[in-house]
Design a protein around this motif. Sequence first.
Motif, short mmCIF file in Angstrom:
data_model
loop_
_atom_site.label_atom_id
_atom_site.label_comp_id
_atom_site.label_asym_id
_atom_site.label_seq_id
_atom_site.Cartn_x
_atom_site.Cartn_y
_atom_site.Cartn_z
N GLY A 1 -13.75 -17.99 -8.57
CA GLY A 1 -14.35 -17.58 -7.32
C GLY A 1 -15.18 -16.32 -7.43
N GLY A 2 -15.72 -16.08 -8.62
CA GLY A 2 -16.55 -14.89 -8.81
C GLY A 2 -15.78 -13.63 -9.11
N ARG A 3 -14.45 -13.75 -9.30
CA ARG A 3 -13.62 -12.57 -9.60
C ARG A 3 -12.70 -12.87 -10.77
N GLY A 4 -12.35 -11.83 -11.52
CA GLY A 4 -11.38 -11.96 -12.58
C GLY A 4 -10.41 -10.79 -12.54
N LEU A 5 -9.20 -11.01 -13.04
CA LEU A 5 -8.18 -9.97 -13.07
C LEU A 5 -7.83 -9.63 -14.51
N ALA A 6 -7.75 -8.35 -14.81
CA ALA A 6 -7.30 -7.88 -16.11
C ALA A 6 -6.18 -6.88 -15.89
N ASN A 7 -5.18 -6.92 -16.77
CA ASN A 7 -4.12 -5.92 -16.68
C ASN A 7 -3.65 -5.56 -18.08
N GLY A 8 -2.82 -4.54 -18.17
CA GLY A 8 -2.37 -4.11 -19.48
C GLY A 8 -1.38 -2.97 -19.41
N GLU A 9 -0.97 -2.52 -20.59
CA GLU A 9 0.02 -1.45 -20.70
C GLU A 9 -0.39 -0.46 -21.78
N PHE A 10 0.05 0.78 -21.60
CA PHE A 10 -0.08 1.83 -22.61
C PHE A 10 1.31 2.16 -23.14
N ALA B 1 2.42 3.64 -19.11
CA ALA B 1 1.57 3.32 -17.97
C ALA B 1 1.25 1.83 -17.94
N THR B 2 1.02 1.32 -16.74
CA THR B 2 0.54 -0.04 -16.52
C THR B 2 -0.76 0.05 -15.73
N VAL B 3 -1.74 -0.78 -16.10
CA VAL B 3 -3.05 -0.73 -15.43
C VAL B 3 -3.45 -2.12 -14.98
N ALA B 4 -4.31 -2.17 -13.96
CA ALA B 4 -4.85 -3.44 -13.48
C ALA B 4 -6.24 -3.19 -12.93
N GLN B 5 -7.09 -4.20 -13.04
CA GLN B 5 -8.45 -4.07 -12.56
C GLN B 5 -8.97 -5.44 -12.13
N GLU B 6 -9.62 -5.48 -10.96
CA GLU B 6 -10.32 -6.69 -10.54
C GLU B 6 -11.79 -6.54 -10.88
N VAL B 7 -12.37 -7.62 -11.39
CA VAL B 7 -13.73 -7.56 -11.94
C VAL B 7 -14.58 -8.65 -11.31
N LEU B 8 -15.80 -8.32 -10.94
CA LEU B 8 -16.75 -9.32 -10.50
C LEU B 8 -17.23 -10.10 -11.73
N VAL B 9 -17.24 -11.45 -11.65
CA VAL B 9 -17.63 -12.30 -12.77
C VAL B 9 -18.65 -13.32 -12.28
#
Length: 303
Positions: A256-265, A274-282
């Motif tokens: 739907g034009g969006r993607g999700l990325a997440n991860g850990e440090f 730490a835990t991180v997350a980001q929504e990205v326009l695709v």
Amino acid sequence: MDDLLQLTHAGKALDGAPEFRGTCCAGGPDRAYGGHVVAQALLAAQRTVDPARFVNSLHAYFLSMGRPGTEVQYQVRILRDGGTYALRQVTAFQGGNALLSLTASFKKVESGPDHQIAMPHVPMPESVPAQGELVDRFWSGITSSVIRQSVEVRPISSNSADENAADHGGGRDRCMWIRITGGVSSDHWMHSAALAFCSDLALARTVALGHLDRQVGGKPHQKLFLTSLDHAVWFHRPCRTDDWLLFVQRSPTSGGGRGLANGEFWTRTGVLVATVAQEVLVREKQALTADARPIPAATMQAR
């Protein structure tokens, strides 16, 4: 890194909100690096709370594209000062245009139950090449010499990772060792801001891992336009960012034009910090028209 994140106190804005000023480096051609804006906004918030409190989370929305080397104003609103938690809202402006809206939470240290998942089994940073194709590929999309001079990255080949590492359909977890090379003061607030700075370096491109054509050597089967929409970091435990941290990333979904990325440090001793997350326009670049072309990155106007 201390000089890179430096802020100056600028008194108060017309509405009485504390204001700080700084400048940001480039993340791409004529475009401020979003992670730098997030890090400075976090520092601005931290300067208005009790030093005994540690940041526990931040949530940021990118509103418009910033210009590198041009002053950014950070206005801080004090939302709450409780017995344990404090909450701040920061809006970053440049030339009267809002770039970023960030909310950050801070808390006093307290004891309690403690658990964490195990760090993936990967080679230690000393055994990962400091130069080579993977390093060149990582830096290929980042033009800023300031970031290259401040951050060292050692991507880990997928062949070197634990054979039992998760495979998520769109590709395995992407792992890299990362650290600040320019030195960071012992101030825990500065290390939190430095981690926020690093956390935006690779997440958007991780979304493209789910769009790889394995039949053509793992190259993207289509040209994609990727740009960050929002960004979140949960700070679990203190760490030093001038020592190696393992940054593990994945993209669980896009559509739907969006993607999700997440991860850990993780620290090199296996502590999850730490835990991180980001929504990205695709979007597919070739599908764009003059009327449908998105505004670049951290560039999206409020929708």
